[in-house]
Design a protein around this motif. Structure first.
Motif, PDB file in Angstrom:
ATOM      1  N   ASN A 134       0.837  -1.201   0.000  1.00 13.37           N
ATOM      2  CA  ASN A 134       0.000   0.000   0.000  1.00 13.37           C
ATOM      3  C   ASN A 134       0.875   1.255   0.000  1.00 13.37           C
ATOM      4  O   ASN A 134       0.624   2.210  -0.737  1.00 13.37           O
ATOM      5  N   ARG A 160     -10.734  -1.265  -4.307  1.00 12.95           N
ATOM      6  CA  ARG A 160      -9.391  -0.686  -4.353  1.00 12.95           C
ATOM      7  C   ARG A 160      -9.079  -0.159  -5.745  1.00 12.95           C
ATOM      8  O   ARG A 160      -8.497   0.917  -5.897  1.00 12.95           O
ATOM      9  N   TYR A 201      -7.577  -1.104   0.756  1.00  9.94           N
ATOM     10  CA  TYR A 201      -6.420  -2.010   0.784  1.00  9.94           C
ATOM     11  C   TYR A 201      -6.261  -2.635   2.165  1.00  9.94           C
ATOM     12  O   TYR A 201      -6.109  -3.854   2.294  1.00  9.94           O
TER      13      TYR A 201
END
Length: 151
Positions: free
Chosen positions: A72, A127, A118
């Protein structure tokens, strides 16, 4: 007219706000990674084991929870840095203030949504939608920049 890169220019002021907010959000991912490593006693380097809370601390680069946060964070780096460059150049085109503000807002809030999707492993395309909204905002600014350059 005020200087383009001055806090008296509302377009630049809005860009500066959302660029700074995006930077803080990106930096927070480092803290989340550290928090997860400490909580699970999992570290990337042998010397970091001393930070662990018990003797079961170990070195690994493959913990799925830590790696989710790191991926991420990498996605933030891959998207926020281009936003800075394109956004700063876009400001120089003297765009319509409301349109510029919406580009900056859409980008920032898409990154927030992307992170939530995420980290909570929300089902796709959650996402992807967050990523796409921010990506489109940056591409839109780039297109407008090129249009201004090619006049």
């Amino acid at each position: 007219m005020s200087a383009i890169y001055s806090l008296t220019n509302p377009i630049f002021t809005n860009f500066a706000f959302y660029a700074a907010a995006s930077t803080i959000k990106m930096m927070a991912m480092s803290l989340l990674t550290s928090r997860q490593r400490l909580a699970k006693n999992i570290f990337a380097n042998p010397e970091d084991i001393a930070l662990g809370s018990n003797k079961e601390a170990k070195v690994t680069l493959s913990d799925p929870d830590v790696e989710r946060i790191r991926r991420n964070h990498l996605n933030d780096i891959e998207n926020i840095l281009p936003f800075f460059v394109i956004g700063a150049l876009y400001v120089a085109t003297n765009p319509t203030p409301v349109v510029a503000l919406w580009h900056f807002r859409v980008f920032f809030f898409s990154r927030i949504f992307h992170t939530i999707a995420y980290q909570l492993a929300l089902p796709q395309p959650s996402r992807s939608l967050g990523f796409t909204a921010g990506y489109v905002a940056t591409i839109s600014m780039a297109v407008q920049l090129f249009r201004a350059l090619l006049k």
